[in-house]
Design an enzyme around this catalytic site. Sequence first.
Site, PDB file in Angstrom:
ATOM      1  N   GLU A  35       0.611  -1.047   0.217  1.00  0.00           N
ATOM      2  CA  GLU A  35      -0.361   0.227  -0.211  1.00  0.00           C
ATOM      3  C   GLU A  35       0.932   1.366   0.537  1.00  0.00           C
ATOM      4  O   GLU A  35       2.062   1.109   0.385  1.00  0.00           O
ATOM      5  CB  GLU A  35      -0.791  -0.464   1.278  1.00  0.00           C
ATOM      6  CG  GLU A  35      -1.635   1.706   1.587  1.00  0.00           C
ATOM      7  CD  GLU A  35      -2.797   1.726   0.598  1.00  0.00           C
ATOM      8  OE1 GLU A  35      -3.296   1.018  -0.144  1.00  0.00           O
ATOM      9  OE2 GLU A  35      -2.180   2.876   0.194  1.00  0.00           O
ATOM     10  N   ARG A 109     -17.120   4.217   5.271  1.00  0.00           N
ATOM     11  CA  ARG A 109     -16.094   3.735   4.893  1.00  0.00           C
ATOM     12  C   ARG A 109     -14.465   3.045   5.859  1.00  0.00           C
ATOM     13  O   ARG A 109     -14.237   1.851   5.315  1.00  0.00           O
ATOM     14  CB  ARG A 109     -15.422   4.290   3.662  1.00  0.00           C
ATOM     15  CG  ARG A 109     -16.348   5.075   2.504  1.00  0.00           C
ATOM     16  CD  ARG A 109     -15.525   6.051   1.507  1.00  0.00           C
ATOM     17  NE  ARG A 109     -15.020   4.854   0.735  1.00  0.00           N
ATOM     18  CZ  ARG A 109     -14.784   4.487  -0.679  1.00  0.00           C
ATOM     19  NH1 ARG A 109     -16.480   4.830  -1.692  1.00  0.00           N
ATOM     20  NH2 ARG A 109     -13.966   3.780  -0.850  1.00  0.00           N
ATOM     21  N   TYR A 217     -27.320   9.856   4.028  1.00  0.00           N
ATOM     22  CA  TYR A 217     -28.640   8.523   4.638  1.00  0.00           C
ATOM     23  C   TYR A 217     -27.395   8.568   5.369  1.00  0.00           C
ATOM     24  O   TYR A 217     -26.284   8.862   5.825  1.00  0.00           O
ATOM     25  CB  TYR A 217     -27.945   7.503   3.754  1.00  0.00           C
ATOM     26  CG  TYR A 217     -26.485   7.347   3.038  1.00  0.00           C
ATOM     27  CD1 TYR A 217     -25.723   6.293   3.649  1.00  0.00           C
ATOM     28  CD2 TYR A 217     -26.389   6.931   1.830  1.00  0.00           C
ATOM     29  CE1 TYR A 217     -24.447   5.804   3.493  1.00  0.00           C
ATOM     30  CE2 TYR A 217     -24.978   6.828   0.862  1.00  0.00           C
ATOM     31  CZ  TYR A 217     -24.012   6.265   2.282  1.00  0.00           C
ATOM     32  OH  TYR A 217     -22.937   5.686   1.222  1.00  0.00           O
ATOM     33  N   ASP A 299     -11.604  -1.143  -9.332  1.00  0.00           N
ATOM     34  CA  ASP A 299     -11.209   0.588  -9.915  1.00  0.00           C
ATOM     35  C   ASP A 299      -9.083   0.517 -10.882  1.00  0.00           C
ATOM     36  O   ASP A 299     -10.227   0.724 -11.494  1.00  0.00           O
ATOM     37  CB  ASP A 299     -10.830   1.890  -9.224  1.00  0.00           C
ATOM     38  CG  ASP A 299     -13.211   2.436  -8.436  1.00  0.00           C
ATOM     39  OD1 ASP A 299     -13.549   1.299  -8.843  1.00  0.00           O
ATOM     40  OD2 ASP A 299     -12.981   2.809  -7.870  1.00  0.00           O
TER      41      ASP A 299
HETATM   42  C1  LIG Z   1     -19.324   9.876  -4.921  1.00  0.00           C
HETATM   43  C2  LIG Z   1     -18.506   8.377  -4.716  1.00  0.00           C
HETATM   44  C3  LIG Z   1     -19.750   7.504  -3.811  1.00  0.00           C
HETATM   45  C4  LIG Z   1     -19.318   6.048  -4.337  1.00  0.00           C
HETATM   46  N1  LIG Z   1     -20.419   5.094  -3.776  1.00  0.00           N
HETATM   47  C5  LIG Z   1     -20.059   4.012  -3.353  1.00  0.00           C
HETATM   48  C6  LIG Z   1     -20.852   3.379  -2.991  1.00  0.00           C
HETATM   49  O1  LIG Z   1     -22.089   3.527  -2.456  1.00  0.00           O
HETATM   50  N2  LIG Z   1     -20.710   1.336  -3.061  1.00  0.00           N
HETATM   51  C7  LIG Z   1     -19.988   1.531  -3.547  1.00  0.00           C
HETATM   52  O2  LIG Z   1     -20.157   0.214  -3.962  1.00  0.00           O
HETATM   53  N3  LIG Z   1     -18.895   2.005  -4.284  1.00  0.00           N
HETATM   54  C8  LIG Z   1     -19.281   3.166  -4.256  1.00  0.00           C
HETATM   55  N4  LIG Z   1     -18.333   4.032  -4.843  1.00  0.00           N
HETATM   56  C9  LIG Z   1     -17.103   3.065  -5.326  1.00  0.00           C
HETATM   57  C10 LIG Z   1     -15.898   2.914  -4.965  1.00  0.00           C
HETATM   58  O3  LIG Z   1     -15.551   3.759  -3.910  1.00  0.00           O
HETATM   59  C11 LIG Z   1     -14.975   3.089  -5.472  1.00  0.00           C
HETATM   60  O4  LIG Z   1     -14.934   1.688  -6.411  1.00  0.00           O
HETATM   61  C12 LIG Z   1     -14.363   1.507  -5.000  1.00  0.00           C
HETATM   62  O5  LIG Z   1     -13.332   2.199  -3.515  1.00  0.00           O
HETATM   63  C13 LIG Z   1     -12.616   0.486  -5.910  1.00  0.00           C
HETATM   64  O6  LIG Z   1     -11.854   0.231  -4.748  1.00  0.00           O
HETATM   65  P1  LIG Z   1     -11.003  -0.553  -4.954  1.00  0.00           P
HETATM   66  O7  LIG Z   1      -9.762  -0.887  -3.623  1.00  0.00           O
HETATM   67  O8  LIG Z   1     -10.754  -0.846  -6.397  1.00  0.00           O
HETATM   68  O9  LIG Z   1      -9.956   0.825  -4.892  1.00  0.00           O
HETATM   69  P2  LIG Z   1      -9.724   2.216  -3.895  1.00  0.00           P
HETATM   70  O10 LIG Z   1     -10.922   2.147  -2.959  1.00  0.00           O
HETATM   71  O11 LIG Z   1      -9.460   2.944  -4.529  1.00  0.00           O
HETATM   72  O12 LIG Z   1      -8.213   1.742  -3.403  1.00  0.00           O
HETATM   73  C14 LIG Z   1      -6.796   1.805  -4.032  1.00  0.00           C
HETATM   74  C15 LIG Z   1      -5.925   1.269  -3.398  1.00  0.00           C
HETATM   75  O13 LIG Z   1      -4.459   1.145  -3.352  1.00  0.00           O
HETATM   76  C16 LIG Z   1      -3.386   1.992  -3.201  1.00  0.00           C
HETATM   77  N5  LIG Z   1      -2.536   2.375  -4.365  1.00  0.00           N
HETATM   78  C17 LIG Z   1      -3.174   3.621  -5.655  1.00  0.00           C
HETATM   79  N6  LIG Z   1      -1.448   3.234  -6.278  1.00  0.00           N
HETATM   80  C18 LIG Z   1      -1.007   2.617  -5.536  1.00  0.00           C
HETATM   81  C19 LIG Z   1       0.635   2.048  -5.884  1.00  0.00           C
HETATM   82  N7  LIG Z   1       1.047   2.807  -6.868  1.00  0.00           N
HETATM   83  N8  LIG Z   1       0.961   1.247  -5.045  1.00  0.00           N
HETATM   84  C20 LIG Z   1       0.331   1.295  -3.783  1.00  0.00           C
HETATM   85  N9  LIG Z   1      -0.571   1.240  -3.349  1.00  0.00           N
HETATM   86  C21 LIG Z   1      -1.463   2.362  -4.364  1.00  0.00           C
HETATM   87  C22 LIG Z   1      -4.234   3.556  -2.653  1.00  0.00           C
HETATM   88  O14 LIG Z   1      -4.054   4.650  -1.641  1.00  0.00           O
HETATM   89  C23 LIG Z   1      -5.737   2.741  -1.674  1.00  0.00           C
HETATM   90  O15 LIG Z   1      -5.294   2.492  -1.081  1.00  0.00           O
HETATM   91  C24 LIG Z   1     -18.184   5.206  -5.218  1.00  0.00           C
HETATM   92  C25 LIG Z   1     -17.672   6.102  -6.030  1.00  0.00           C
HETATM   93  C26 LIG Z   1     -17.585   7.480  -6.032  1.00  0.00           C
HETATM   94  C27 LIG Z   1     -16.746   8.298  -6.564  1.00  0.00           C
END
Ligand SMILES: Cc1cc2nc3c(=O)[nH]c(=O)nc-3n(C[C@H](O)[C@H](O)[C@H](O)COP(=O)(O)OP(=O)(O)OC[C@H]3O[C@@H](n4cnc5c(N)ncnc54)[C@H](O)[C@@H]3O)c2cc1C
Length: 394
Positions: A35, A109, A217, A299
């Site tokens: 991370e 979160r 909410y 993502d």
């Molecule tokens: C306004 C909004 C509301 C949302 N509401 C919802 C909801 O209600 N329900 C839902 O299911 N989804 C919701 N989402 C979507 C959700 O937040 C994301 O899809 C989700 O957080 C994706 O998870 P992830 O683990 O793929 O990425 P992230 O949560 O972005 O985690 C990525 C991690 O990788 C780390 N990282 C990045 N680059 C590097 C690197 N080079 N080296 C090491 N670590 C790195 C970051 O620090 C982070 O900890 C919402 C999004 C938005 C914008």
Amino acid sequence: MQRDLPIAIAGAGLGGLVTALALAREGFSRIDVYERSPVLAEVGAGLTVGPNSSRPLIDLGLGPGLAARADAPSAGMTRHWRTARVLMNSLRGRALLDKYGAPYYLIHRADLLDLLVEGCAAQPAVHIHTGHALQSVAQDGDGVTLGFEHGVTARAAVLIGCDGVKSVVRREAFVGDAPQFSGYIAWRALLPVERPEHKLDPPAQLFIGTDHMFMRYHVRHGALTNVVAIARARDAAWTEEGWTIPSTVAELASHYTGWHEDIIAAIQRIPESQCFKWAIHVRPPLPTWCAGRIALAGDAAHPMTPFMGMGAAMAIEDGVVLARSLALRPTLDDALATYQSLRKPRADFVQTESAKRGLRLMGSDPDSYGQSREVSEDTLGLFAYDAMNVVPTG
Ligand SMILES: Cc1cc2nc3c(=O)[nH]c(=O)nc-3n(C[C@H](O)[C@H](O)[C@H](O)COP(=O)(O)OP(=O)(O)OC[C@H]3O[C@@H](n4cnc5c(N)ncnc54)[C@H](O)[C@@H]3O)c2cc1C
């Protein structure tokens, strides 16, 4: 696949930690999560956890923690931006539980992240390395070499890129495309619930108007109100991505002039230091999420607009299906091909439907919203997905 092969995960967000926990529960013995941030933390914001997310989280052992820390709203509703007229009611609470056999939750979160960190801490196979910002990725016949910004390197047999919308794994091992501005700007805030009139009934309410929506909410058992306000950008010059860009209450209020008094009052209650904005970014679907020993999830693979509330849900489903594929399929190639064939069509579909829902919610005629049958996570059947049980054995 052999359970003793070392697996590396880039990113300890919700997706990365679910993947690590799922791998450990499948018996993999060495899982390193790298991370970038020096501490594991989530932003102050709420998250919807539909039955398709709660089901695998419960299967991973987080059921009691979720039940203790999340809220299960009894109902949800969509209302008119100016009059607050109810345009649509959403099935929630007991009715949704009976329909899908798993709860619909609203959670802070940070609370979900804490549950995942605690779950991973109980697994000796999982090692989380904070302060490791991935910079480079190179694979050969035996494994993958990860290079970090502070000069350290690490090796693994498999690398899973859970490093979010600006994924380095995606850049290094797939395509060099950049995230694209979706055309939407979002604000977030958490408001303390201090007086009876701050209490929402029902506890989840979405107000919609042309080019704007305002979602509220409760989380933490009604102690806080999560606010997400989204506006279609009039000025595409500002497109900064990120969860922690300060805004001002006056700027947010300027987008909601003439809205119902409840919304105006909610905006005025936002502490100046707690008002953040960001430009929502997306990327077009990739042709493939897997290359050799490397896979993308969450993502990093498929960032989407938030109008279905499904981004984190897709990351959770990805992590579980990937872990199950690696455990149940005989070879790495087979496992990654299985993962992609099971997950990519669904994520592509949700990405597309989410974009379409944004256009419907913020369309030019909010008065008529709800007069035709709504297309939602529920009506599309997205809540029914059972990530733990989709991978074929043999
Ligand atoms: C306004 C909004 C509301 C949302 N509401 C919802 C909801 O209600 N329900 C839902 O299911 N989804 C919701 N989402 C979507 C959700 O937040 C994301 O899809 C989700 O957080 C994706 O998870 P992830 O683990 O793929 O990425 P992230 O949560 O972005 O985690 C990525 C991690 O990788 C780390 N990282 C990045 N680059 C590097 C690197 N080079 N080296 C090491 N670590 C790195 C970051 O620090 C982070 O900890 C919402 C999004 C938005 C914008």
